[in-house]
Design an enzyme around this catalytic site. Structure first.
Site, PDB file in Angstrom:
ATOM      1  N   ARG A 231       0.854  -1.186   0.000  1.00  0.00           N
ATOM      2  CA  ARG A 231       0.000   0.000   0.000  1.00  0.00           C
ATOM      3  C   ARG A 231       0.894   1.241   0.000  1.00  0.00           C
ATOM      4  O   ARG A 231       1.964   1.248   0.642  1.00  0.00           O
ATOM      5  CB  ARG A 231      -0.903   0.027   1.244  1.00  0.00           C
ATOM      6  CG  ARG A 231      -2.030  -1.004   1.225  1.00  0.00           C
ATOM      7  CD  ARG A 231      -3.081  -0.706   0.158  1.00  0.00           C
ATOM      8  NE  ARG A 231      -4.192  -1.644   0.176  1.00  0.00           N
ATOM      9  CZ  ARG A 231      -4.297  -2.718  -0.629  1.00  0.00           C
ATOM     10  NH1 ARG A 231      -3.364  -2.983  -1.511  1.00  0.00           N
ATOM     11  NH2 ARG A 231      -5.360  -3.497  -0.561  1.00  0.00           N
ATOM     12  N   HIS A 279      -0.918   0.177  -9.638  1.00  0.00           N
ATOM     13  CA  HIS A 279      -1.600  -0.820  -8.801  1.00  0.00           C
ATOM     14  C   HIS A 279      -2.061  -2.021  -9.647  1.00  0.00           C
ATOM     15  O   HIS A 279      -3.243  -2.380  -9.653  1.00  0.00           O
ATOM     16  CB  HIS A 279      -2.798  -0.186  -8.067  1.00  0.00           C
ATOM     17  CG  HIS A 279      -3.157  -0.912  -6.798  1.00  0.00           C
ATOM     18  ND1 HIS A 279      -3.531  -0.276  -5.652  1.00  0.00           N
ATOM     19  CD2 HIS A 279      -3.204  -2.236  -6.494  1.00  0.00           C
ATOM     20  CE1 HIS A 279      -3.808  -1.157  -4.705  1.00  0.00           C
ATOM     21  NE2 HIS A 279      -3.612  -2.375  -5.205  1.00  0.00           N
TER      22      HIS A 279
HETATM   23  P1  NAP Z   1      -1.236 -11.894   4.895  1.00  0.00           P
HETATM   24  O1  NAP Z   1      -1.325 -13.307   4.426  1.00  0.00           O
HETATM   25  O2  NAP Z   1      -2.173 -11.419   5.928  1.00  0.00           O
HETATM   26  O3  NAP Z   1       0.267 -11.675   5.408  1.00  0.00           O
HETATM   27  C1  NAP Z   1       0.635 -10.577   6.138  1.00  0.00           C
HETATM   28  C2  NAP Z   1       2.053 -10.778   6.695  1.00  0.00           C
HETATM   29  O4  NAP Z   1       2.491  -9.527   7.235  1.00  0.00           O
HETATM   30  C3  NAP Z   1       2.109 -11.812   7.810  1.00  0.00           C
HETATM   31  O5  NAP Z   1       3.281 -12.592   7.698  1.00  0.00           O
HETATM   32  C4  NAP Z   1       2.179 -10.944   9.071  1.00  0.00           C
HETATM   33  O6  NAP Z   1       2.881 -11.502  10.172  1.00  0.00           O
HETATM   34  C5  NAP Z   1       2.993  -9.773   8.545  1.00  0.00           C
HETATM   35  N1  NAP Z   1       2.795  -8.604   9.409  1.00  0.00           N
HETATM   36  C6  NAP Z   1       1.657  -7.902   9.648  1.00  0.00           C
HETATM   37  N2  NAP Z   1       1.892  -6.899  10.515  1.00  0.00           N
HETATM   38  C7  NAP Z   1       3.205  -6.984  10.840  1.00  0.00           C
HETATM   39  C8  NAP Z   1       4.046  -6.253  11.714  1.00  0.00           C
HETATM   40  N3  NAP Z   1       3.588  -5.220  12.426  1.00  0.00           N
HETATM   41  N4  NAP Z   1       5.337  -6.630  11.809  1.00  0.00           N
HETATM   42  C9  NAP Z   1       5.816  -7.684  11.111  1.00  0.00           C
HETATM   43  N5  NAP Z   1       5.069  -8.423  10.265  1.00  0.00           N
HETATM   44  C10 NAP Z   1       3.780  -8.072  10.134  1.00  0.00           C
HETATM   45  O7  NAP Z   1      -1.363 -10.885   3.645  1.00  0.00           O
HETATM   46  P2  NAP Z   1      -1.133 -11.189   2.082  1.00  0.00           P
HETATM   47  O8  NAP Z   1      -2.291 -11.923   1.510  1.00  0.00           O
HETATM   48  O9  NAP Z   1       0.229 -11.782   1.932  1.00  0.00           O
HETATM   49  O10 NAP Z   1      -1.193  -9.706   1.490  1.00  0.00           O
HETATM   50  C11 NAP Z   1      -0.310  -8.699   1.931  1.00  0.00           C
HETATM   51  C12 NAP Z   1      -0.733  -7.339   1.396  1.00  0.00           C
HETATM   52  O11 NAP Z   1      -0.425  -7.238  -0.003  1.00  0.00           O
HETATM   53  C13 NAP Z   1      -2.223  -7.028   1.427  1.00  0.00           C
HETATM   54  O12 NAP Z   1      -2.625  -6.601   2.709  1.00  0.00           O
HETATM   55  C14 NAP Z   1      -2.377  -5.934   0.391  1.00  0.00           C
HETATM   56  O13 NAP Z   1      -2.238  -4.662   1.000  1.00  0.00           O
HETATM   57  C15 NAP Z   1      -1.191  -6.168  -0.550  1.00  0.00           C
HETATM   58  N6  NAP Z   1      -1.638  -6.538  -1.929  1.00  0.00           N
HETATM   59  C16 NAP Z   1      -1.288  -5.742  -2.972  1.00  0.00           C
HETATM   60  C17 NAP Z   1      -1.660  -6.111  -4.253  1.00  0.00           C
HETATM   61  C18 NAP Z   1      -1.260  -5.296  -5.432  1.00  0.00           C
HETATM   62  O14 NAP Z   1      -1.750  -5.544  -6.543  1.00  0.00           O
HETATM   63  N7  NAP Z   1      -0.379  -4.342  -5.291  1.00  0.00           N
HETATM   64  C19 NAP Z   1      -2.390  -7.288  -4.469  1.00  0.00           C
HETATM   65  C20 NAP Z   1      -2.724  -8.065  -3.369  1.00  0.00           C
HETATM   66  C21 NAP Z   1      -2.340  -7.693  -2.084  1.00  0.00           C
HETATM   67  P3  NAP Z   1       2.374 -12.858  10.931  1.00  0.00           P
HETATM   68  O15 NAP Z   1       2.718 -13.975   9.969  1.00  0.00           O
HETATM   69  O16 NAP Z   1       3.176 -12.904  12.168  1.00  0.00           O
HETATM   70  O17 NAP Z   1       0.895 -12.682  11.124  1.00  0.00           O
HETATM   71  C1  GLV Z   2      -5.017  -5.430  -3.946  1.00  0.00           C
HETATM   72  O1  GLV Z   2      -4.358  -4.458  -3.740  1.00  0.00           O
HETATM   73  C2  GLV Z   2      -5.480  -6.319  -2.925  1.00  0.00           C
HETATM   74  O2  GLV Z   2      -5.351  -5.985  -1.741  1.00  0.00           O
HETATM   75  O3  GLV Z   2      -6.016  -7.392  -3.284  1.00  0.00           O
END
Ligand code: NAP
Ligand code: GLV
Length: 316
Positions: A231, A279
């Site tokens: 983000r 994005h």
């Molecule tokens: P997820 O499965 O919830 O993984 C989040 C990770 O971040 C977990 O390992 C968590 O730690 C870690 N985390 C959260 N807060 C933290 C902190 N304060 N300190 C250290 N580690 C922390 O999320 P995801 O599905 O991988 O997605 C991640 C993000 O990618 C989304 O929230 C979204 O904003 C972004 N995204 C972007 C796009 C794009 O097109 N640009 C597309 C999809 C997603 P724990 O393992 O300890 O819980």
């Molecule tokens: C895209 O940014 C998502 O969070 O899926």
């Protein structure tokens, strides 16, 4: 009594709406499909499935039982004061996004490792930068902030390409073979010190807002590179610009911005070493997203807890 699902998808060309309509009709034919803003009687809305909904969508939905985010991140939804705190919020997990994200980050890592920012600047000055050396992949260390669904998948792909990879999370995590685990706030700066490329794949929460800042960049090695595909609000824009323009960082690849679309006057547009994309790193594939959201709805109706349930306290 009528039971309806209200759908809204910012920027959809109709594909996600079609996929959602067809999938819902198959798995739950008794649920009416309604598309914002044609909401009908608000008292019928039991489910909501959305990406970037307007704030007023959640006002006065007395029968609401669950909200399905057609995205991985839920930060914008959680900022909406009209989203009822007690209603389960379910997000997408992977649903085809992880492969897209792995490609995007691999592209960015290759861009950094093969010194493309340096060549881009040289090309602008019409210089043949023949002497620039390129390290082996094994000595280009990657640090991924986030060891979740996307972080782990990206890590796997980078390991296959010969890069040493560490992933940072809140608590200890068992990670794919070849990926080292780092956890806890105290370990962050040490990880940055050991990362030639730092990749942000964190959810946006109170603890992660502005995490990509001057202190982190100063800890990184000279010529380090930053990839932010999470983000825009994770990044302190001025700190990145200063770190690149001072020559400490070699550049950055950013898929997300504070304001989207970014303003034409944003200084990143004019900095060759900072590449921005609109994005598009990992769009939610329409069919897989609809199938995952509808499977979650069916699980909830059965009384089960589906995967992807957001923990409101941690904000992700
Ligand atoms: P997820 O499965 O919830 O993984 C989040 C990770 O971040 C977990 O390992 C968590 O730690 C870690 N985390 C959260 N807060 C933290 C902190 N304060 N300190 C250290 N580690 C922390 O999320 P995801 O599905 O991988 O997605 C991640 C993000 O990618 C989304 O929230 C979204 O904003 C972004 N995204 C972007 C796009 C794009 O097109 N640009 C597309 C999809 C997603 P724990 O393992 O300890 O819980
Ligand atoms: C895209 O940014 C998502 O969070 O899926």
């Amino acid at each position: 009594m009528t039971c309806a699902l209200l759908f809204h998808y910012d920027g959809d060309n109709g594909e996600t709406e079609d996929a959602m309509r067809r999938t819902l009709a198959t798995v739950a034919p008794d649920i009416e499909f309604r598309v914002w803003p044609d909401i009908g009687d608000r008292r019928d809305i039991v489910y909501v499935a959305v990406w970037n909904p307007p704030a007023e969508l959640f006002l006065s939905l007395p029968a609401l039982e669950a909200v399905f985010a057609l995205s991985a991140g839920v930060d914008r939804l959680l900022e909406n004061p009209a989203l009822p705190a007690s209603v389960p919020l379910i997000r997408l997990e992977d649903a085809g996004m992880a492969d897209f994200m792995a490609e995007y980050v691999l592209y960015g890592v290759l861009h950094a490792h093969r010194r493309m920012p340096t060549f881009a600047v040289a090309a602008q000055a019409r210089e043949w930068a023949h002497g620039v050396s390129v390290p082996e992949a094994a000595s280009c260390r990657i640090g991924i902030l986030g060891a979740g669904v996307l972080g782990q998948h990206v890590a796997r792909r980078l390991v296959l390409n010969g890069y040493p990879v560490q992933c940072w999370s809140r608590g200890p995590r068992s990670l794919p073979p070849g990926v080292s685990s780092v956890h806890g706030a105290d370990a962050l700066l040490t990880m940055a010190t050991n990362s030639d490329v730092l990749v942000c794949l964190l959810p946006l929460t109170d603890s992660t807002r502005g995490i990509l800042d001057r202190q982190l960049f100063e800890a990184m090695p000279k010529d380090g590179f930053v990839i932010n595909a999470a983000r825009g609000a994770h990044l302190v824009d001025d700190d990145l610009l200063a770190a690149v323009q001072s020559g400490h960082l070699s550049g950055a690849l950013l898929d997300v911005m504070h304001e989207e679309p970014a303003s034409p006057s944003h200084p990143f547009w004019a900095e060759t070493r900072i590449v921005t994309t609109p994005h598009i790193a990992a769009p939610s594939p329409p069919r897989a997203s609809a199938e995952q959201a509808c499977a979650a709805l069916v699980a909830l109706r059965r009384g089960d807890t589906p995967p992807g349930r957001v923990d409101r306290a941690s904000g992700y």
